[in-house]
Each structure stands twice: as C-alpha cells, then as structure tokens.
Design an enzyme around this catalytic site. Structure first.
Site, PDB file in Angstrom:
ATOM      1  N   GLU A  10      -8.812 -13.765  -0.760  1.00 16.71           N
ATOM      2  CA  GLU A  10      -8.439 -15.153  -0.476  1.00 16.71           C
ATOM      3  C   GLU A  10      -7.724 -15.820  -1.642  1.00 16.71           C
ATOM      4  O   GLU A  10      -7.885 -15.436  -2.798  1.00 16.71           O
ATOM      5  CB  GLU A  10      -9.670 -15.974  -0.087  1.00 16.71           C
ATOM      6  CG  GLU A  10     -10.678 -16.202  -1.180  1.00 16.71           C
ATOM      7  CD  GLU A  10     -11.838 -17.090  -0.729  1.00 16.71           C
ATOM      8  OE1 GLU A  10     -11.582 -18.154  -0.125  1.00 16.71           O
ATOM      9  OE2 GLU A  10     -12.992 -16.717  -0.997  1.00 16.71           O
TER      10      GLU A  10
ATOM     11  N   GLU B  79     -17.705 -23.481   5.567  1.00 14.00           N
ATOM     12  CA  GLU B  79     -18.004 -23.295   4.146  1.00 14.00           C
ATOM     13  C   GLU B  79     -17.752 -24.615   3.411  1.00 14.00           C
ATOM     14  O   GLU B  79     -16.855 -24.723   2.581  1.00 14.00           O
ATOM     15  CB  GLU B  79     -17.163 -22.169   3.540  1.00 14.00           C
ATOM     16  CG  GLU B  79     -17.698 -21.720   2.177  1.00 14.00           C
ATOM     17  CD  GLU B  79     -16.742 -20.814   1.419  1.00 14.00           C
ATOM     18  OE1 GLU B  79     -17.229 -19.897   0.742  1.00 14.00           O
ATOM     19  OE2 GLU B  79     -15.513 -21.030   1.485  1.00 14.00           O
TER      20      GLU B  79
END
Length: 258
Positions: free
Chosen positions: A143, A240
């Site tokens: 990511e 998240e």
C-alpha cells in the site's frame, strides 16, 4: 452489497485484541482484519474466528520499527534477512488462518540519497513474499501511505503503486488501496477504483481529514461505496479508522448499509 471487514487493530480497542473478535461479530461483521496479529498465537486467533464464525481476510508482515518512527523493514537493504524471517512468520500464521491477502508495508527512507536502493530492495522483497505466499493461494498486497502522517514513506501515490505492479507483473501481486491515504495525497479514489479495480486486492477507508469514521470529514462515503459496488472489485472493504469517541458510537455508517 459491499462486504465490510472490521480492522481490529483500530476498532473495538476498548477491549483486548482477543475479545475484539466477539465484539465485531456482535455488531454484525462477518470478517475482520488485523494489522499485526503476532501478539496472539495463530491457534488462539483461529479459535476466536471459529467460535464467532468470522473470516480473517488480511494481516500485515511485521514492520519492525515503522510505527515508532523508524524506516520499517521491507525496503531497508541491511534488513533483508530480517524481512525474510518475518515472511516466514507470516507464512506460519497464514497456514492456520488462511487470509485472502497479506500486506507488505514499504516503509520509509530517511536518507534521500539511498532512495533508489530502498525502492529496489522493496521490489526484491515483494518478489520474495509473492513466492512464499502464492503456493498457499494467498495474494500479496502493498500500500501507499500519505507523507503527511508518515513523512518519507517511499510509496505514497497510486501512480507509484501501479508502476510497481506493471514492473513485477505477477498475477498474485495486487494493490491494497487505502482511500484515506489517497485523499490525504489529494487524489481522487473514485476515479482510480473505477479504472483499476481489477488490480486492487483489498480496499480500506477512513474519513479525511482526521482518520475517523465516515461522516466526520470531507469524504463522500456513500458515493465512494456506490462506486466500489458498481466496479469489478469483489473483495472486502476494510474499516480502518480511529473512532472519534468509541467504536459502538462510530458504527452508524455501517448500520445504514444494512
């Protein structure tokens, strides 16, 4: 209908990690993810998943000192042996927990003159991880993280992620696309997800700015959720975010999806 997973590293932190599996199930989640599960044994986590009929969809390879302000693990040339040991640890957990994907955090480069070698090391380590996880039927993801919250992070844009994807060109390597981080970098997640949904292995979100629950910032979460649902992406969408007050009070966005 989108499938939402609860990230137990930031949600339900009112209770210890082992108790968060039950807390997530009680609020209607059928899947969870954990950034770094290694404080619990894989067998303990497996028991919690089975007890509460949950799927663990994602966890990360250990990242050494990244969250304490260090450079992390996956890009530092001098730490390649340590990275391989962490992949071995992740494999041991994966054989028991069977996640869909395992995430590699690229990390920081604090000495800009070494950036090129850090980037090369990261790509070498990605290939190593792919070779370890692919035989288990598990995707490797990585990511981009914004450089406001994490200065000097070596991968911080969709463009950089896509370039690495093209260079390595492996069917088991996909992007972990974090909507919050890309909004912080002034990107347009809706456009990227529409165009590259087939290259994304996992999506995460938090509102921006603040990284709290949807409805606390400027993210048009209903629009983004609709775009994800209309796209070819069929994976999980991970919550998240850091609840503004407590987790239960932060879940209106989730209840409204039902």
């Amino acid at each position: 209908m989108l499938r939402f997973s609860a990230n137990l590293s930031v949600l339900f932190t009112e209770v210890p990690l082992q108790s968060r599996f039950q807390a997530a199930k009680e609020q209607g989640f059928n899947a969870v993810e954990v950034q770094f599960p290694y404080e619990l044994s894989a067998n303990t986590i497996h028991q919690e998943l089975a007890k509460h009929q949950l799927q663990l969809v994602l966890f990360n390879v250990a990242a050494d000192d990244l969250l304490q302000g260090g450079e992390g693990l996956a890009s530092v040339p001098e730490k390649q042996q340590q990275f391989k040991q962490s992949v071995t640890e992740a494999v041991a957990y994966a054989k028991i927990l069977k996640p869909n994907a395992i995430n590699i955090l690229p990390g920081r480069c604090l000495n800009k003159t070494r950036l090129a070698i850090y980037q090369q090391t990261f790509k070498e380590n990605l290939r190593y991880a792919i070779n370890a996880f692919s035989p288990l039927g598990i995707k490797t993801v990585f990511e981009a993280i914004n450089t406001v919250d994490m200065p000097d992070f070596i991968i911080h844009s969709s463009e950089q992620m896509f370039a690495i994807m093209q260079e390595i060109n492996h069917p088991d390597l996909l992007m972990q696309y974090d909507i919050y981080h890309m909004l912080m970098m002034q990107e347009a997640p809706a456009n990227f997800i529409t165009q590259y949904a087939d290259k994304i292995g996992h999506i995460q979100f938090a509102d921006c700015p603040g990284r709290h629950q949807p409805g606390t910032g400027n993210m048009d979460y209903q629009q983004i959720f609709s775009i994800i649902q209309a796209s070819p992406y069929k994976g999980w969408v991970g919550a998240e975010y850091k609840p503004l007050s407590n987790t239960l009070a932060s879940l209106n966005w989730f209840k409204n999806q039902e």
